[in-house]
Design a protein around this motif. Structure first.
Motif, PDB file in Angstrom:
ATOM      1  N   ILE A 259      32.227  44.686  25.007  1.00 45.27           N
ATOM      2  CA  ILE A 259      30.771  44.763  25.219  1.00 45.27           C
ATOM      3  C   ILE A 259      30.107  43.538  24.585  1.00 45.27           C
ATOM      4  O   ILE A 259      29.190  42.935  25.149  1.00 45.27           O
ATOM      5  N   GLY A 260      30.613  43.144  23.424  1.00 43.11           N
ATOM      6  CA  GLY A 260      30.028  42.014  22.709  1.00 43.11           C
ATOM      7  C   GLY A 260      30.181  40.702  23.483  1.00 43.11           C
ATOM      8  O   GLY A 260      29.230  39.922  23.585  1.00 43.11           O
ATOM      9  N   TYR A 261      31.355  40.452  24.026  1.00 44.02           N
ATOM     10  CA  TYR A 261      31.533  39.229  24.837  1.00 44.02           C
ATOM     11  C   TYR A 261      30.559  39.227  26.012  1.00 44.02           C
ATOM     12  O   TYR A 261      29.952  38.209  26.346  1.00 44.02           O
ATOM     13  N   HIS A 262      30.436  40.386  26.631  1.00 41.62           N
ATOM     14  CA  HIS A 262      29.535  40.546  27.774  1.00 41.62           C
ATOM     15  C   HIS A 262      28.107  40.147  27.378  1.00 41.62           C
ATOM     16  O   HIS A 262      27.432  39.402  28.085  1.00 41.62           O
ATOM     17  N   LEU A 263      27.677  40.610  26.206  1.00 41.63           N
ATOM     18  CA  LEU A 263      26.303  40.349  25.786  1.00 41.63           C
ATOM     19  C   LEU A 263      26.121  38.908  25.325  1.00 41.63           C
ATOM     20  O   LEU A 263      25.125  38.263  25.659  1.00 41.63           O
ATOM     21  N   LEU A 264      27.098  38.384  24.594  1.00 41.21           N
ATOM     22  CA  LEU A 264      26.975  36.995  24.130  1.00 41.21           C
ATOM     23  C   LEU A 264      26.952  36.028  25.309  1.00 41.21           C
ATOM     24  O   LEU A 264      26.264  35.016  25.282  1.00 41.21           O
ATOM     25  N   ALA A 265      27.694  36.359  26.353  1.00 42.91           N
ATOM     26  CA  ALA A 265      27.750  35.476  27.523  1.00 42.91           C
ATOM     27  C   ALA A 265      26.549  35.696  28.451  1.00 42.91           C
ATOM     28  O   ALA A 265      26.411  35.012  29.465  1.00 42.91           O
ATOM     29  N   GLU A 266      25.700  36.659  28.112  1.00 43.00           N
ATOM     30  CA  GLU A 266      24.580  37.052  28.976  1.00 43.00           C
ATOM     31  C   GLU A 266      25.071  37.312  30.388  1.00 43.00           C
ATOM     32  O   GLU A 266      24.493  36.878  31.384  1.00 43.00           O
ATOM     33  N   SER A 267      26.170  38.023  30.430  1.00 41.31           N
ATOM     34  CA  SER A 267      26.817  38.301  31.714  1.00 41.31           C
ATOM     35  C   SER A 267      26.249  39.581  32.307  1.00 41.31           C
ATOM     36  O   SER A 267      25.902  40.517  31.592  1.00 41.31           O
ATOM     37  N   GLU A 268      26.156  39.609  33.642  1.00 44.43           N
ATOM     38  CA  GLU A 268      25.738  40.853  34.296  1.00 44.43           C
ATOM     39  C   GLU A 268      26.942  41.740  34.616  1.00 44.43           C
ATOM     40  O   GLU A 268      26.806  42.934  34.819  1.00 44.43           O
ATOM     41  N   THR A 270      31.160  41.888  33.431  1.00 46.56           N
ATOM     42  CA  THR A 270      32.282  41.331  32.689  1.00 46.56           C
ATOM     43  C   THR A 270      33.528  42.104  33.070  1.00 46.56           C
ATOM     44  O   THR A 270      33.471  43.316  33.265  1.00 46.56           O
ATOM     45  N   THR A 271      34.632  41.392  33.186  1.00 46.16           N
ATOM     46  CA  THR A 271      35.862  42.037  33.622  1.00 46.16           C
ATOM     47  C   THR A 271      36.963  41.769  32.622  1.00 46.16           C
ATOM     48  O   THR A 271      37.176  40.622  32.241  1.00 46.16           O
ATOM     49  N   GLN A 272      37.638  42.835  32.240  1.00 42.02           N
ATOM     50  CA  GLN A 272      38.788  42.648  31.361  1.00 42.02           C
ATOM     51  C   GLN A 272      40.011  42.358  32.235  1.00 42.02           C
ATOM     52  O   GLN A 272      40.167  42.966  33.298  1.00 42.02           O
ATOM     53  N   VAL A 273      40.840  41.437  31.796  1.00 44.24           N
ATOM     54  CA  VAL A 273      42.026  41.067  32.584  1.00 44.24           C
ATOM     55  C   VAL A 273      43.240  40.991  31.660  1.00 44.24           C
ATOM     56  O   VAL A 273      43.105  40.931  30.440  1.00 44.24           O
ATOM     57  N   VAL A 274      44.408  40.997  32.289  1.00 45.91           N
ATOM     58  CA  VAL A 274      45.626  40.690  31.521  1.00 45.91           C
ATOM     59  C   VAL A 274      46.284  39.480  32.179  1.00 45.91           C
ATOM     60  O   VAL A 274      46.135  39.262  33.388  1.00 45.91           O
ATOM     61  N   ALA A 275      46.998  38.707  31.365  1.00 47.60           N
ATOM     62  CA  ALA A 275      47.690  37.546  31.925  1.00 47.60           C
ATOM     63  C   ALA A 275      48.863  38.056  32.765  1.00 47.60           C
ATOM     64  O   ALA A 275      49.630  38.908  32.309  1.00 47.60           O
ATOM     65  N   VAL A 286      41.702  37.203  39.499  1.00 52.96           N
ATOM     66  CA  VAL A 286      40.306  36.783  39.331  1.00 52.96           C
ATOM     67  C   VAL A 286      40.260  35.263  39.403  1.00 52.96           C
ATOM     68  O   VAL A 286      41.029  34.574  38.713  1.00 52.96           O
ATOM     69  N   ALA A 287      39.389  34.743  40.245  1.00 52.75           N
ATOM     70  CA  ALA A 287      39.301  33.290  40.448  1.00 52.75           C
ATOM     71  C   ALA A 287      37.860  32.922  40.797  1.00 52.75           C
ATOM     72  O   ALA A 287      37.039  33.797  41.099  1.00 52.75           O
ATOM     73  N   ILE A 288      37.598  31.617  40.746  1.00 53.70           N
ATOM     74  CA  ILE A 288      36.283  31.133  41.188  1.00 53.70           C
ATOM     75  C   ILE A 288      36.480  30.394  42.501  1.00 53.70           C
ATOM     76  O   ILE A 288      37.312  29.486  42.592  1.00 53.70           O
ATOM     77  N   ILE A 289      35.764  30.827  43.524  1.00 47.77           N
ATOM     78  CA  ILE A 289      35.837  30.118  44.802  1.00 47.77           C
ATOM     79  C   ILE A 289      34.437  29.636  45.153  1.00 47.77           C
ATOM     80  O   ILE A 289      33.494  30.438  45.205  1.00 47.77           O
ATOM     81  N   ASP A 290      34.312  28.353  45.372  1.00 50.22           N
ATOM     82  CA  ASP A 290      33.023  27.739  45.682  1.00 50.22           C
ATOM     83  C   ASP A 290      31.926  28.214  44.720  1.00 50.22           C
ATOM     84  O   ASP A 290      30.826  28.591  45.132  1.00 50.22           O
ATOM     85  N   GLY A 291      32.266  28.247  43.463  1.00 49.80           N
ATOM     86  CA  GLY A 291      31.266  28.575  42.444  1.00 49.80           C
ATOM     87  C   GLY A 291      31.076  30.064  42.205  1.00 49.80           C
ATOM     88  O   GLY A 291      30.346  30.443  41.297  1.00 49.80           O
ATOM     89  N   SER A 292      31.697  30.916  43.012  1.00 46.97           N
ATOM     90  CA  SER A 292      31.461  32.336  42.743  1.00 46.97           C
ATOM     91  C   SER A 292      32.752  33.034  42.289  1.00 46.97           C
ATOM     92  O   SER A 292      33.835  32.828  42.853  1.00 46.97           O
ATOM     93  N   THR A 293      32.601  33.857  41.251  1.00 54.23           N
ATOM     94  CA  THR A 293      33.760  34.555  40.680  1.00 54.23           C
ATOM     95  C   THR A 293      34.109  35.731  41.582  1.00 54.23           C
ATOM     96  O   THR A 293      33.246  36.488  41.988  1.00 54.23           O
ATOM     97  N   GLN A 294      35.359  35.856  41.920  1.00 54.52           N
ATOM     98  CA  GLN A 294      35.759  36.982  42.765  1.00 54.52           C
ATOM     99  C   GLN A 294      37.220  37.319  42.561  1.00 54.52           C
ATOM    100  O   GLN A 294      37.946  36.621  41.856  1.00 54.52           O
ATOM    101  N   ILE A 295      37.617  38.418  43.182  1.00 53.64           N
ATOM    102  CA  ILE A 295      39.000  38.847  43.046  1.00 53.64           C
ATOM    103  C   ILE A 295      39.722  38.659  44.377  1.00 53.64           C
ATOM    104  O   ILE A 295      39.252  39.118  45.426  1.00 53.64           O
ATOM    105  N   ARG A 383      25.304  37.415  37.693  1.00 59.14           N
ATOM    106  CA  ARG A 383      24.968  36.177  36.978  1.00 59.14           C
ATOM    107  C   ARG A 383      25.856  36.064  35.742  1.00 59.14           C
ATOM    108  O   ARG A 383      26.118  37.066  35.079  1.00 59.14           O
ATOM    109  N   ASN A 384      26.275  34.852  35.454  1.00 60.27           N
ATOM    110  CA  ASN A 384      27.103  34.550  34.265  1.00 60.27           C
ATOM    111  C   ASN A 384      28.318  35.458  34.090  1.00 60.27           C
ATOM    112  O   ASN A 384      28.585  35.923  32.975  1.00 60.27           O
ATOM    113  N   PRO A 385      29.059  35.757  35.164  1.00 62.83           N
ATOM    114  CA  PRO A 385      30.207  36.656  34.957  1.00 62.83           C
ATOM    115  C   PRO A 385      31.244  35.994  34.065  1.00 62.83           C
ATOM    116  O   PRO A 385      31.374  34.774  34.045  1.00 62.83           O
ATOM    117  N   ILE A 386      31.960  36.806  33.334  1.00 64.25           N
ATOM    118  CA  ILE A 386      32.983  36.268  32.452  1.00 64.25           C
ATOM    119  C   ILE A 386      34.170  37.222  32.458  1.00 64.25           C
ATOM    120  O   ILE A 386      34.001  38.423  32.661  1.00 64.25           O
TER     121      ILE A 386
END
Ligand code: UTP
Length: 468
Positions: A259-268, A270-275, A286-295, A383-386
């Motif tokens: 929750i804290g990362y989400h708030l510090l990043a001012e993200s609307e 936030t997604t938890q991931v594993v390597a 999870v990747a960024i395509i043409d500027g937008s974060t998506q799965i 906005r600001n996804p992380i």
């Protein structure tokens, strides 16, 4: 007269859509059966189904998109160059919890077909020593977090028509595992018909019953708003929503750090991931395509792209989605108003059906297309996804499969629960004898610090024990 007239209307509507077979058994049905069938048909958006069936051949060109895709903005585990430190995130998340601005969404509407359990998955007894159900496991952690921060945390549980009644009854019978009624709201998602994969015709599950399935965890968005949960959350001052799925007993319900990362990043969102361990792991990327974060689903990512590596040998597309998110309440509200809603994905699955002669068929292989919305399709709009990396052994051990499968079974989830509790004991300086299983109820100890206040560091647990 009236039923016949209605039948004529229905017939015309269905004929125009090529779905007239849905009322093939009409003459054999009693009035209650006709009523039920009519009601189900009237709720189906036939033109939407036609469009989805027609669209079968046209997906995005993933190999082209994968060429342009990049890894996401991320907090990597243990990376000193991260935008924010774990300590800063924890303290920010704890402040939000203490302020009472966090709520919890748990989706529990799936059919659990792979598991083959005949009840809602949340009723599955997974606690390795306690036999606690998944619902109880989730609620215990929620209560522990709420107690620690001196607040109540509203819990919103999504059900589907198939799981609603039994879930409601189960929670009531168990007095919501200690949560007051005012802190728990159930909301029911919608359904979509399954169609025959070869013809696009909607399947009948019975003579008076369309083959209907929950509309995917993405069905949460509309159901959340339509059920009044959104208003309820606003009324409770909930500004951030922790989202998880019922089938993951390692879910760190309302984890302050995430929750804290989400708030510090001012993200609307936030997604938890594993390597990913293997390039071809069956998880969304999870990747960024043409500027937008998506799965990008594993099935869509071309193998060459999945195998792409950085100069240091690590995977280029490393971020595996585990369906744990934090949302801003205002973001969900904005998305509910969004013109097109979330897209539908098609999945080839087995659907029992009745054939033209009224005989029930149990298909041996996938015969149907089911349409589902996925909640992660909200990501490109945020906005600001992380994304925030965690270790799978800390946060993710879903129960998907029946006991005879190799992984994602009750046994693998239980082993993961025991292993995580042992790690927590180890961090508290408490030993657990080799081969001895333990289970910790978070209401007894939420972290290593609490363990060390209850058990003497240096002591050893010699026998299988449920700490409660
Ligand atoms: P899965 O996609 O694993 O589906 O759901 P499932 O129903 O549990 O199992 P299978 O695929 O039929 O074997 C992941 C999570 O999303 C929820 C499930 O309850 C589970 O917690 N879910 C899924 C819903 O709430 N609604 C849906 O329509 C689909």
């Amino acid at each position: 007269m009236f039923p016949d007239l209605t039948r004529t209307d229905l017939q015309a509507k269905l004929r125009a859509a090529g779905q007239e077979h849905l009322i093939a058994f009409w003459d054999q049905l009693d009035e209650a059966g006709r009523e039920r069938l009519r009601d189900q048909i009237e709720r189906i958006d036939l033109s939407l189904i036609a469009g989805l069936v027609r669209g079968t051949q046209h997906g995005p060109n993933w190999s082209e998109l994968a060429d342009r895709a990049m890894p996401p903005r991320a907090i990597r585990r243990g990376d000193p160059h991260n935008e924010f430190s774990p300590a800063a995130a924890r303290s920010r998340g704890e402040a939000a919890l203490r302020a009472g601005s966090v709520g919890m969404i748990l989706v529990a509407g799936g059919q659990g077909t792979r598991l083959g359990f005949r009840h809602p998955k949340g009723m599955l007894q997974v606690g390795p020593l306690s036999s606690r159900s998944l619902f109880e496991i989730m609620i215990d952690r929620l209560r522990a977090v709420a107690t620690r921060f001196g607040v109540s945390i509203p819990l919103y549980i999504m059900t589907s028509p198939a799981t609603h009644g039994e879930t409601d009854e189960f929670l009531a019978r168990n007095e919501r595992f200690g949560l007051p009624a005012s802190d728990v709201r159930l909301f029911c998602q919608g359904v979509m018909p399954a169609v025959d994969a070869a013809t696009g015709r909607i399947l009948l599950a019975g003579r008076d019953q369309v083959s209907l399935n929950p509309d995917g965890h993405g069905g949460m968005l509309t159901a959340w708003a339509a059920s009044g949960c959104h208003e309820h959350a606003l009324g409770r001052g909930v500004r951030h929503l922790f989202y998880g799925q019922i089938d993951n007993p390692l879910l760190m319900v309302c984890d302050p750090e995430l929750i804290g990362y989400h708030l510090l990043a001012e993200s609307e969102m936030t997604t938890q991931v594993v390597a990913k361990r293997d390039p071809l792991d069956r998880v969304g990327n999870v990747a960024i395509i043409d500027g937008s974060t998506q799965i990008i689903e594993y099935s869509d990512l071309p193998e060459a792209a999945a195998r792409r590596r950085n100069p240091d040998g690590s995977l280029y597309f490393w971020a595996g989605s585990i369906a744990i998110h934090v949302f801003e309440t205002s973001f969900l509200n904005r998305m509910v108003q969004h013109r097109d809603g979330l897209p539908f994905h098609r999945a080839h699955k087995k659907s029992p059906f009745i054939d033209a002669d009224g005989n029930r068929v149990e298909p041996a292989s996938p015969n149907s297309i089911k349409f589902e919305r996925f909640i992660f399709d909200l990501l490109p709009f945020a906005r600001n996804p992380i994304v925030v990396e965690a270790g799978a052994e800390e946060v993710f051990a879903p129960v998907k499969n029946a006991a005879d499968a190799k992984d994602e079974t009750i046994a693998t989830a239980q082993a993961a629960m025991i292993a995580r509790d042992k790690t927590m004991f180890q961090a508290a300086g408490v030993k657990v004898a080799e081969g001895v299983p333990i289970e910790v109820n978070p209401r007894w100890a939420l972290d290593a610090e609490e363990v060390s206040r209850k058990l003497r560091p240096g002591s050893t647990v010699e026998r299988a024990t449920y700490f409660v």
